[in-house]
Scaffold this active site. Structure first.
Site, PDB file in Angstrom:
ATOM      1  CB  SER A  28      -0.891   0.048   1.243  1.00  0.00           C
ATOM      2  OG  SER A  28      -1.362  -1.201   1.570  1.00  0.00           O
ATOM      3  CG  ASP A  50      -0.142  -4.798  -7.372  1.00  0.00           C
ATOM      4  OD1 ASP A  50      -0.229  -5.755  -8.166  1.00  0.00           O
ATOM      5  OD2 ASP A  50      -1.058  -4.469  -6.600  1.00  0.00           O
ATOM      6  CG  ASN A  80      -5.366  -8.604 -11.136  1.00  0.00           C
ATOM      7  OD1 ASN A  80      -6.335  -7.845 -11.177  1.00  0.00           O
ATOM      8  ND2 ASN A  80      -5.368  -9.733 -10.456  1.00  0.00           N
ATOM      9  CB  SER A 107     -13.214  -0.182  -1.929  1.00  0.00           C
ATOM     10  OG  SER A 107     -11.850   0.118  -2.063  1.00  0.00           O
ATOM     11  CD  GLN A 161      -7.694  -0.455  -3.359  1.00  0.00           C
ATOM     12  OE1 GLN A 161      -7.475  -0.158  -4.530  1.00  0.00           O
ATOM     13  NE2 GLN A 161      -7.436  -1.643  -2.872  1.00  0.00           N
ATOM     14  CG  ASP A 167      -5.145  -8.609   7.750  1.00  0.00           C
ATOM     15  OD1 ASP A 167      -6.234  -9.209   7.791  1.00  0.00           O
ATOM     16  OD2 ASP A 167      -4.788  -7.892   6.800  1.00  0.00           O
ATOM     17  CE  LYS A 203     -10.362  -9.108   6.279  1.00  0.00           C
ATOM     18  NZ  LYS A 203      -9.376  -8.646   7.206  1.00  0.00           N
ATOM     19  CD  GLU A 204      -6.424 -13.216   2.099  1.00  0.00           C
ATOM     20  OE1 GLU A 204      -7.202 -12.945   3.050  1.00  0.00           O
ATOM     21  OE2 GLU A 204      -5.540 -12.429   1.702  1.00  0.00           O
ATOM     22  NE  ARG A 257      -7.008 -14.613   6.745  1.00  0.00           N
ATOM     23  CZ  ARG A 257      -6.353 -13.502   6.416  1.00  0.00           C
ATOM     24  NH1 ARG A 257      -6.563 -12.386   7.081  1.00  0.00           N
ATOM     25  NH2 ARG A 257      -5.480 -13.516   5.437  1.00  0.00           N
ATOM     26  CG  HIS A 267      -1.126 -14.297   2.889  1.00  0.00           C
ATOM     27  ND1 HIS A 267      -0.655 -13.056   3.185  1.00  0.00           N
ATOM     28  CD2 HIS A 267      -2.478 -14.157   2.785  1.00  0.00           C
ATOM     29  CE1 HIS A 267      -1.659 -12.194   3.234  1.00  0.00           C
ATOM     30  NE2 HIS A 267      -2.776 -12.841   2.996  1.00  0.00           N
ATOM     31  NE  ARG A 268      -2.449 -11.029   6.772  1.00  0.00           N
ATOM     32  CZ  ARG A 268      -1.262 -10.443   6.632  1.00  0.00           C
ATOM     33  NH1 ARG A 268      -0.217 -10.888   7.297  1.00  0.00           N
ATOM     34  NH2 ARG A 268      -1.106  -9.410   5.848  1.00  0.00           N
ATOM     35  CE  LYS A 312      -3.672 -11.550  -1.597  1.00  0.00           C
ATOM     36  NZ  LYS A 312      -5.040 -11.620  -1.220  1.00  0.00           N
ATOM     37  N   PRO A 351      27.241 -46.726  -5.590  1.00  0.00           N
ATOM     38  CG  PRO A 351      27.046 -48.597  -6.970  1.00  0.00           C
ATOM     39  CD  PRO A 351      26.467 -47.973  -5.749  1.00  0.00           C
ATOM     40  CE  LYS A 375      26.630 -42.102  -5.371  1.00  0.00           C
ATOM     41  NZ  LYS A 375      27.044 -41.411  -6.571  1.00  0.00           N
ATOM     42  CB  THR A 417      19.069 -38.510 -11.199  1.00  0.00           C
ATOM     43  OG1 THR A 417      20.228 -38.487 -12.027  1.00  0.00           O
ATOM     44  CG2 THR A 417      17.877 -37.997 -11.950  1.00  0.00           C
TER      45      THR A 417
HETATM   46  O1   DC Z   1      29.510 -39.444  -6.963  1.00  0.00           O
HETATM   47  P1   DC Z   1      30.699 -38.999  -7.853  1.00  0.00           P
HETATM   48  O2   DC Z   1      30.905 -39.840  -9.052  1.00  0.00           O
HETATM   49  O3   DC Z   1      30.599 -37.533  -8.189  1.00  0.00           O
HETATM   50  O4   DC Z   1      31.976 -39.152  -6.915  1.00  0.00           O
HETATM   51  C1   DC Z   1      33.290 -38.943  -7.378  1.00  0.00           C
HETATM   52  C2   DC Z   1      34.254 -39.711  -6.531  1.00  0.00           C
HETATM   53  O5   DC Z   1      34.312 -39.152  -5.230  1.00  0.00           O
HETATM   54  C3   DC Z   1      33.889 -41.175  -6.335  1.00  0.00           C
HETATM   55  O6   DC Z   1      34.597 -42.017  -7.209  1.00  0.00           O
HETATM   56  C4   DC Z   1      34.269 -41.469  -4.922  1.00  0.00           C
HETATM   57  C5   DC Z   1      34.412 -40.167  -4.248  1.00  0.00           C
HETATM   58  N1   DC Z   1      33.397 -39.933  -3.216  1.00  0.00           N
HETATM   59  C6   DC Z   1      33.675 -40.397  -1.949  1.00  0.00           C
HETATM   60  O7   DC Z   1      34.673 -41.004  -1.719  1.00  0.00           O
HETATM   61  N2   DC Z   1      32.805 -40.133  -0.946  1.00  0.00           N
HETATM   62  C7   DC Z   1      31.679 -39.482  -1.179  1.00  0.00           C
HETATM   63  N3   DC Z   1      30.843 -39.239  -0.162  1.00  0.00           N
HETATM   64  C8   DC Z   1      31.353 -39.038  -2.485  1.00  0.00           C
HETATM   65  C9   DC Z   1      32.239 -39.305  -3.492  1.00  0.00           C
END
Ligand code: DC
Length: 695
Positions: free
Chosen positions: A26, A52, A103, A183, A185, A347, A374-375, A378, A422-423, A450, A478, A483, A485
């Protein structure tokens, strides 16, 4: 901002820190318009950065104002506005200007009044929703003066066409009537624009019906005063803009932070900024004085919700303040139950309901019927959600009584529904200080956008969790098991931080190679010393910087992976990286991926997953990745490489790769990423108390 389906806030213990609150919406747009109508340049600090205000800034440029944003990184929300001194440039007045206002109601209403009196040709429109927001009462008031305004769509709604009227033809003798019961406003728009024409004579506005939202008119009048315009206010029913009014730039003005947003941090201080002690190096304890400092708004604020300060004091908060800051400490503890008429702070009073969870008896909040419209409703929402936590609540037509859970055992773990309000979301974050040490789940946390998109981040920066309560999910496995992703997807789903510990070894390998240090046992201490000097920054989308240089791609090569594996076998290097990994454990939680997350770095983590896939599958996936990036490779070579790497990672003396005893094994050879992520999330959900409590 947290855009997750829910946000789990771990049990919190204390509060201490400084928060800068976003500017009030405001105030921001009022100040912009007043600066635009003044002569000279006004520097506006702490302007709210929102849709705004952006709309308003663009419109002001179209009206001939110079708008310059500060380039100082510390003051990016400062703007220099050079105004038009109450007059359109002749060239602008001669042609028609189309203004698109999105808006932004806080731009459409006051600009309509100002442009109708400035004397130019304008067309004002917005998004479809804007064309459903009424403006008829304001247009009616302006037409009484003789202003020429036409509806281009539906009668009573934008879009509008404005045409010029000669100043001499304006009818300023009779009072202008405006409705005040729908209002405030429209009245604000008139109050801000009429000084343009109150030159030879006073101009009077009369309010028809009881004026609602007086605190907002108060803000308008206060800001006009800052710009040199004093308006005579008779009982909020009749306002006189005096003859000879002229907008005068104050040259510099700070936009106050939003006072309602301040209420959550005032409560935070009252609940958790307690005096305490912490262990010192001598084996004794040092006392700590915890305090929450809110920057951007002070007790002299012109916003009505600042009176929340009095209410919080009544409950026991110890508050001091300066021109644009508040400092809050815990005063009386437990908080003092109150019985209060909250009509003046509708509020912010919701925050009192959350504070009531920590009071020494039953708190009654009265005269809050407006909460129902209100929203969301409440009153009903607060009653339902407070009960989920174990409070005893009575919901009246226009009041609420709240009795906190009787003892630690009576607190219940709750998943708080937030009703796109939001509140509600911000209030219930305060329940994480419950004495039972329970986490609190806030559903749809992004609804805070908001008024305060960064609310949870601001809160997390000013609180400490109960030791050990910030959760860590470990995903070890390994190389090329997926892992990284899976961990990233789990972190995103929960709004948690992400630690890619492999990247730390990759960075170290790269830094050692660049420094010409051979990666072997003989040079381990030299490499460890190098780590202490590395300035590593992790950005969004896996971006990594080393001493300012973007090395995101450099550390992903096969060679960098091999060097990482070599460097990671050196105990001194592993030791040197421990603290850096622990530092990632921050609110609200962490997903850590690597080789020894569950076995060495976070041995007490509440969920550990060991993610594997067959060597054949992993080589195939890596091959696909590389080919997509245009990097030539053969599956056979890749498989040989990763088997060599597995063997070194699994057979090294320090922190070898193996599943923690309490880890869940997940072989994703025949499973897509989505299923692997869903499995981890389902294991995680089973550890949470919320589902059971609601069942
Ligand atoms: O997960 P990465 O491929 O980015 O890991 C690379 C290397 O790092 C992997 O071959 C082993 C080492 N590493 C490790 O020893 N301990 C960890 N916690 C992570 C990775």
């Amino acid at each position: 901002m947290f855009s997750t389906a829910f946000l789990d806030i771990p049990a919190l213990q204390s509060a201490h820190g400084e928060v800068q609150l976003p500017g009030s919406k405001s105030i921001s747009n009022r100040v912009l318009l007043l600066a635009a109508l003044s002569s000279g340049t006004t520097t506006i600090h702490d302007l709210l950065d929102s849709d705004d205000t952006q709309v308003m800034l663009r419109a002001l440029e179209q009206l001939g104002c110079a708008v310059v944003r500060s380039t100082d990184p510390a003051h990016l929300n400062s703007y220099h506005i050079t105004g038009i001194a109450g007059q359109l440039a002749p060239a602008l007045a001669a042609r028609s200007t189309a203004l698109f206002l999105g808006n932004a109601g806080t731009a459409m209403r006051p600009l309509t009044a100002a442009l109708a009196l400035l004397g130019g040709h304008f067309e004002m429109s917005g998004v479809p929703r804007m064309h459903e927001r009424p403006i008829g009462d304001l247009v009616d008031a302006l037409r009484q003066l003789g202003c020429k305004i036409d509806y281009l769509g539906n009668e009573g709604f934008p879009p509008l066409r404005i045409q010029p009227v000669a100043a001499a033809q304006l009818q300023l003798n009779a009072p202008i009537t405006v409705r005040g019961d729908v209002s405030s406003q429209f009245l604000t728009a008139l109050l801000m624009a009429l000084p343009l024409v109150a030159k030879q004579q006073d101009v009077v506005i009369e309010v028809a019906g009881e004026l609602i939202s007086k605190p907002y008119i108060h803000i308008t009048l206060e800001l006009l005063k800052r710009f040199g315009i004093d308006i005579h206010n008779e009982q909020w029913q009749r306002f006189t803009v005096r003859a000879g009014s002229r907008y005068q730039s104050p040259h510099e003005i700070h936009v106050e932070a939003d006072a309602s947003s301040a209420s959550y941090f005032i409560a935070l201080g009252a609940i958790a900024a307690s005096k305490g002690s912490k262990p010192n190096a001598q084996g004794g304890t040092t006392s700590v004085d915890r305090v929450v400092k809110v920057m951007g708004v002070g007790a002299q604020s012109i916003q009505g919700d600042i009176r929340f300060v009095e209410a919080a004091r009544a409950m026991g908060a110890a508050i001091t303040s300066g021109p644009n800051w508040l400092e809050i400490r815990r005063g009386t503890w437990p908080l003092q139950a109150i019985d209060m008429d909250c009509n003046h702070i509708p509020d912010a009073a919701m925050t009192l309901a959350a504070m009531a969870l920590y009071a020494n008896g039953t708190t009654t909040l009265r005269n809050i019927a407006s909460w129902r419209v209100k929203e969301t409703d409440r009153l009903a929402a607060m009653a339902i959600e407070l009960r989920k936590l174990g409070a005893v609540v009575e919901e009246g037509a226009d009041y609420l009584t709240i009795t906190p859970p009787a003892n630690r055992e009576a607190w219940k773990p709750a998943s708080i529904h937030t009703y796109d309000d939001h509140r509600v979301a911000m209030c219930f974050s305060l329940a994480a200080f419950n004495p039972a040490g329970l986490p609190v789940r806030i559903e749809d946390p992004k609804c805070v956008a908001k008024t305060f998109p960064g609310y949870f981040e601001a809160m997390f920066s000013a609180v400490r969790a109960v030791p050990g309560s910030v959760p860590v999910i470990c995903i070890d496995g390994p190389t090329a098991s997926g892992k990284g992703t899976v961990a990233a997807a789990v972190a995103e789903h929960l709004g948690y931080h992400l630690l890619d510990s492999g990247a730390l070894y990759r960075i170290t390998g790269l830094a050692a190679t660049r420094a010409g240090i051979p990666i072997d046992a003989e040079h381990a201490s030299q490499i460890a010393a190098l780590i202490a000097q590395m300035d590593i920054q992790f950005g969004a989308d896996q971006q990594v910087r080393l001493d300012g240089e973007d090395i995101s791609l450099a550390i992903r090569s096969e060679e960098a992976g091999m060097n990482a594996s070599l460097v990671s076998a050196l105990p001194a290097v592993r030791q040197a990286l421990v603290q850096a990994q622990h530092d990632f454990r921050q609110l609200p939680g962490l997903v850590a991926d690597g080789r020894d997350m569950g076995t060495v770095i976070f041995p007490l983590a509440p969920l550990k997953v060991y993610l594997t896939a067959s060597a054949a599958k992993r080589a195939e996936r890596r091959h696909k990745q590389l080919i997509e990036k245009g990097i030539p490779a053969t599956i056979a070579d890749l498989r040989a490489d990763l088997e060599a790497r597995d063997s070194r990672d699994m057979n090294r003396a320090t922190a070898p790769l193996h599943a923690a005893q309490d880890a869940f094994l997940l072989d994703n050879s025949e499973m897509g990423v989505d299923n692997a992520v869903a499995q981890v999330l389902s294991w995680w959900e089973k550890r949470q108390p919320f589902g059971k409590a609601q069942a």
